[in-house]
Design a protein around this motif. Structure first.
Motif, PDB file in Angstrom:
ATOM      1  N   GLU A 136      -2.110 -20.079  11.453  1.00 58.85           N
ATOM      2  CA  GLU A 136      -3.353 -19.444  11.886  1.00 58.85           C
ATOM      3  C   GLU A 136      -4.276 -19.062  10.745  1.00 58.85           C
ATOM      4  O   GLU A 136      -5.410 -18.702  10.972  1.00 58.85           O
ATOM      5  CB  GLU A 136      -3.039 -18.171  12.676  1.00 58.85           C
ATOM      6  CG  GLU A 136      -2.661 -18.498  14.095  1.00 58.85           C
ATOM      7  CD  GLU A 136      -2.573 -17.273  14.953  1.00 58.85           C
ATOM      8  OE1 GLU A 136      -2.786 -16.158  14.429  1.00 58.85           O
ATOM      9  OE2 GLU A 136      -2.294 -17.421  16.129  1.00 58.85           O
ATOM     10  N   ALA A 166       0.478 -15.429  12.744  1.00 59.94           N
ATOM     11  CA  ALA A 166       1.353 -16.510  13.185  1.00 59.94           C
ATOM     12  C   ALA A 166       1.143 -17.730  12.301  1.00 59.94           C
ATOM     13  O   ALA A 166       0.026 -17.984  11.861  1.00 59.94           O
ATOM     14  CB  ALA A 166       1.058 -16.861  14.633  1.00 59.94           C
ATOM     15  N   TYR A 225       0.096 -10.288   6.396  1.00 57.21           N
ATOM     16  CA  TYR A 225      -0.340  -9.477   7.537  1.00 57.21           C
ATOM     17  C   TYR A 225       0.281  -9.921   8.852  1.00 57.21           C
ATOM     18  O   TYR A 225      -0.211  -9.579   9.927  1.00 57.21           O
ATOM     19  CB  TYR A 225      -1.872  -9.451   7.653  1.00 57.21           C
ATOM     20  CG  TYR A 225      -2.518  -9.171   6.326  1.00 57.21           C
ATOM     21  CD1 TYR A 225      -2.126  -8.055   5.586  1.00 57.21           C
ATOM     22  CD2 TYR A 225      -3.455 -10.027   5.793  1.00 57.21           C
ATOM     23  CE1 TYR A 225      -2.664  -7.814   4.339  1.00 57.21           C
ATOM     24  CE2 TYR A 225      -3.991  -9.784   4.546  1.00 57.21           C
ATOM     25  CZ  TYR A 225      -3.596  -8.680   3.828  1.00 57.21           C
ATOM     26  OH  TYR A 225      -4.123  -8.455   2.593  1.00 57.21           O
ATOM     27  N   GLY A 226       1.361 -10.732   8.780  1.00 59.11           N
ATOM     28  CA  GLY A 226       2.086 -11.096   9.992  1.00 59.11           C
ATOM     29  C   GLY A 226       1.380 -12.093  10.865  1.00 59.11           C
ATOM     30  O   GLY A 226       1.721 -12.263  12.025  1.00 59.11           O
ATOM     31  N   VAL A 286       4.846  -9.994  22.834  1.00 60.98           N
ATOM     32  CA  VAL A 286       3.701 -10.839  23.198  1.00 60.98           C
ATOM     33  C   VAL A 286       3.930 -12.308  22.879  1.00 60.98           C
ATOM     34  O   VAL A 286       3.314 -13.173  23.462  1.00 60.98           O
ATOM     35  CB  VAL A 286       2.374 -10.403  22.512  1.00 60.98           C
ATOM     36  CG1 VAL A 286       1.803  -9.182  23.173  1.00 60.98           C
ATOM     37  CG2 VAL A 286       2.538 -10.219  21.036  1.00 60.98           C
ATOM     38  N   GLY A 331       3.770  -3.934  10.897  1.00 62.84           N
ATOM     39  CA  GLY A 331       2.353  -3.664  10.635  1.00 62.84           C
ATOM     40  C   GLY A 331       2.074  -2.192  10.370  1.00 62.84           C
ATOM     41  O   GLY A 331       2.879  -1.314  10.730  1.00 62.84           O
ATOM     42  N   SER A 332       0.908  -1.937   9.804  1.00 63.78           N
ATOM     43  CA  SER A 332       0.568  -0.570   9.381  1.00 63.78           C
ATOM     44  C   SER A 332       0.605   0.404  10.556  1.00 63.78           C
ATOM     45  O   SER A 332       0.185   0.089  11.661  1.00 63.78           O
ATOM     46  CB  SER A 332      -0.815  -0.567   8.736  1.00 63.78           C
ATOM     47  OG  SER A 332      -1.736  -1.158   9.609  1.00 63.78           O
ATOM     48  N   TYR A 378       4.023  -2.274   6.008  1.00 67.36           N
ATOM     49  CA  TYR A 378       2.707  -1.850   5.544  1.00 67.36           C
ATOM     50  C   TYR A 378       2.631  -0.320   5.608  1.00 67.36           C
ATOM     51  O   TYR A 378       3.578   0.350   6.057  1.00 67.36           O
ATOM     52  CB  TYR A 378       1.609  -2.502   6.380  1.00 67.36           C
ATOM     53  CG  TYR A 378       1.502  -3.984   6.075  1.00 67.36           C
ATOM     54  CD1 TYR A 378       0.810  -4.430   4.954  1.00 67.36           C
ATOM     55  CD2 TYR A 378       2.133  -4.935   6.867  1.00 67.36           C
ATOM     56  CE1 TYR A 378       0.732  -5.774   4.650  1.00 67.36           C
ATOM     57  CE2 TYR A 378       2.064  -6.279   6.569  1.00 67.36           C
ATOM     58  CZ  TYR A 378       1.359  -6.704   5.452  1.00 67.36           C
ATOM     59  OH  TYR A 378       1.300  -8.040   5.141  1.00 67.36           O
ATOM     60  N   THR A 414       7.378 -11.087  18.590  1.00 63.37           N
ATOM     61  CA  THR A 414       6.293 -10.213  18.142  1.00 63.37           C
ATOM     62  C   THR A 414       6.096  -9.125  19.191  1.00 63.37           C
ATOM     63  O   THR A 414       5.966  -9.428  20.374  1.00 63.37           O
ATOM     64  CB  THR A 414       4.977 -11.003  18.000  1.00 63.37           C
ATOM     65  OG1 THR A 414       5.175 -12.035  17.040  1.00 63.37           O
ATOM     66  CG2 THR A 414       3.836 -10.108  17.542  1.00 63.37           C
ATOM     67  N   VAL A 437       3.867  -5.643  20.279  1.00 65.48           N
ATOM     68  CA  VAL A 437       2.669  -4.833  19.998  1.00 65.48           C
ATOM     69  C   VAL A 437       2.523  -3.732  21.042  1.00 65.48           C
ATOM     70  O   VAL A 437       3.079  -3.820  22.127  1.00 65.48           O
ATOM     71  CB  VAL A 437       1.367  -5.682  19.994  1.00 65.48           C
ATOM     72  CG1 VAL A 437       1.435  -6.800  18.975  1.00 65.48           C
ATOM     73  CG2 VAL A 437       1.077  -6.253  21.370  1.00 65.48           C
ATOM     74  N   GLY A 438       1.733  -2.723  20.705  1.00 66.16           N
ATOM     75  CA  GLY A 438       1.342  -1.704  21.677  1.00 66.16           C
ATOM     76  C   GLY A 438       2.259  -0.507  21.763  1.00 66.16           C
ATOM     77  O   GLY A 438       3.255  -0.396  21.060  1.00 66.16           O
ATOM     78  N   HIS A 474       0.832  -1.219   0.000  1.00 67.13           N
ATOM     79  CA  HIS A 474       0.000   0.000   0.000  1.00 67.13           C
ATOM     80  C   HIS A 474       0.861   1.262   0.000  1.00 67.13           C
ATOM     81  O   HIS A 474       0.689   2.137  -0.826  1.00 67.13           O
ATOM     82  CB  HIS A 474      -0.996   0.019   1.159  1.00 67.13           C
ATOM     83  CG  HIS A 474      -1.812  -1.225   1.233  1.00 67.13           C
ATOM     84  ND1 HIS A 474      -2.739  -1.547   0.273  1.00 67.13           N
ATOM     85  CD2 HIS A 474      -1.812  -2.238   2.130  1.00 67.13           C
ATOM     86  CE1 HIS A 474      -3.281  -2.716   0.578  1.00 67.13           C
ATOM     87  NE2 HIS A 474      -2.731  -3.153   1.698  1.00 67.13           N
ATOM     88  N   ARG A 483       8.213  -9.496  14.368  1.00 66.55           N
ATOM     89  CA  ARG A 483       6.990  -8.901  13.807  1.00 66.55           C
ATOM     90  C   ARG A 483       6.552  -7.766  14.711  1.00 66.55           C
ATOM     91  O   ARG A 483       6.447  -7.938  15.926  1.00 66.55           O
ATOM     92  CB  ARG A 483       5.886  -9.953  13.701  1.00 66.55           C
ATOM     93  CG  ARG A 483       6.261 -11.102  12.759  1.00 66.55           C
ATOM     94  CD  ARG A 483       5.194 -12.165  12.715  1.00 66.55           C
ATOM     95  NE  ARG A 483       4.872 -12.631  14.050  1.00 66.55           N
ATOM     96  CZ  ARG A 483       3.722 -13.191  14.390  1.00 66.55           C
ATOM     97  NH1 ARG A 483       2.784 -13.351  13.494  1.00 66.55           N
ATOM     98  NH2 ARG A 483       3.493 -13.594  15.626  1.00 66.55           N
ATOM     99  N   ILE A 484       6.306  -6.620  14.104  1.00 64.91           N
ATOM    100  CA  ILE A 484       5.889  -5.451  14.864  1.00 64.91           C
ATOM    101  C   ILE A 484       4.416  -5.206  14.542  1.00 64.91           C
ATOM    102  O   ILE A 484       4.052  -5.055  13.372  1.00 64.91           O
ATOM    103  CB  ILE A 484       6.723  -4.193  14.473  1.00 64.91           C
ATOM    104  CG1 ILE A 484       8.237  -4.510  14.502  1.00 64.91           C
ATOM    105  CG2 ILE A 484       6.365  -3.028  15.377  1.00 64.91           C
ATOM    106  CD1 ILE A 484       8.790  -4.904  15.838  1.00 64.91           C
ATOM    107  N   GLY A 485       3.570  -5.157  15.587  1.00 65.94           N
ATOM    108  CA  GLY A 485       2.124  -5.032  15.381  1.00 65.94           C
ATOM    109  C   GLY A 485       1.730  -3.675  14.813  1.00 65.94           C
ATOM    110  O   GLY A 485       2.451  -2.685  14.984  1.00 65.94           O
TER     111      GLY A 485
END
Ligand SMILES: CC(C)(COP(=O)(O)OP(=O)(O)OC[C@H]1O[C@@H](n2cnc3c(N)ncnc32)[C@H](O)[C@@H]1OP(=O)(O)O)[C@@H](O)C(=O)NCCC(=O)NCCS
Length: 249
Positions: free
Chosen positions: A193, A190, A187-188, A175, A134-135, A101, A166, A168-169, A82, A150-152
């Motif tokens: 899943e 796991a 989209y990262g 996490v 992540g975006s 993203y 991973t 996040v936040g 994107h 992986r970064i949320g």
């Protein structure tokens, strides 16, 4: 040259479920256009044609919405999905097969510049191979994000991230830990899943068939009980009604 472009396009197709042909990627992917321009501007930057390099990168930013400083060092098969609003700072270093993203910043934390030596110091993060960001995530400072991390979406990360973790936040906190996957997880998500739509449909059909079977068993039981009680003519009538109901089901 063509081999290189093909490899970059194939890297995008492998990671974006929406990409259906190489031609589509060539025409419609601003992330692809931005990295192609960066390959040129980085060479100009290294050859000390710095203002020209920056000017071209600003034109690319105007056209793609992605700002990559010509000084940034970027590995192979880099994919910005994107793209709009992505900023990659001058001293950022990015490994192979990294995915960003939209709205991601690989930036610095301190805007102050007291001397030229400070201007040249490392201010931006280093991303290992197979990292997914992540975006809207902001990774700020001269630290490392380990391979496969992986970064949320919307995380703000200001500290080193170990390999495969991973985060996040705000502020970014770990996490979970995942094994590095050579196959990209869009989209990262796991590994393991992603829902399999065919398996989901088969499961749904199995549940429906189970429900219908038990309904028929109930009807047969009710009919048997009725047969014991009712007259033969009436039984035949009910039998036909039951057959009609079963046919409808
Ligand atoms: C971070 C990410 C990679 C984690 O994926 P995952 O390993 O499947 O992790 P889970 O979904 O199991 O989430 C683990 C925990 O983190 C939380 N979490 C996940 N993503 C988060 C985020 N971006 N911000 C805050 N918390 C988040 C979940 O709620 C869950 O918390 P819980 O354990 O308390 O329930 C994923 O959520 C993500 O943000 N991917 C980027 C997607 C993106 O940018 N898409 C843009 C497409 S255009």
């Amino acid at each position: 040259m063509f081999k290189y472009i093909k490899q970059e396009i194939d890297g995008i197709m492998a990671r974006d479920p929406a990409a259906r042909s190489r031609f589509e990627v060539l025409l419609c992917y601003p992330g692809f256009h931005a990295i192609m321009v960066h390959r040129v501007t980085h060479r100009l930057w290294m050859a000390k044609w710095r203002v020209l390099a920056r000017w071209i990168s600003q034109v690319a930013r105007f056209l793609t919405g992605i700002e990559i400083h010509p000084g940034a060092v970027i590995g192979e098969r880099f994919f910005i999905d994107h793209g709009m609003g992505v900023v990659v700072g001058e001293t950022a270093e990015i490994g192979n097969d990294v995915t960003l993203y939209q709205g991601v910043t690989l930036g610095g934390v301190s805007p102050s510049v007291d001397s030229d030596s400070q201007r040249d110091r490392k201010r931006h993060p280093t991303l290992g191979d197979h990292v997914i960001v992540g975006s809207g995530a902001q990774i700020l400072g001269p630290f490392a994000v380990g391979h496969g991390a992986r970064i949320g979406a919307n995380a703000v990360v200001t500290r080193e991230v170990p390999c495969c973790v991973t985060v996040v936040g705000i502020p970014g906190k770990p996490v979970s830990k995942v094994a590095i996957e050579e196959d990209f997880d869009a989209y990262g998500m796991a590994p393991g899943e992603q829902p399999d739509p065919v398996a989901q449909m088969v499961d749904g059909l199995k549940t429906q068939i189970g429900g219908l079977k038990s309904r028929i068993d109930d009807l047969e039981r009710e009919l048997a009980a009725y047969e014991k009680m009712a007259s033969p003519g009436r039984v035949e009538e009910v039998r036909k009604a039951a057959a009609r109901t079963v046919a409808k089901i």
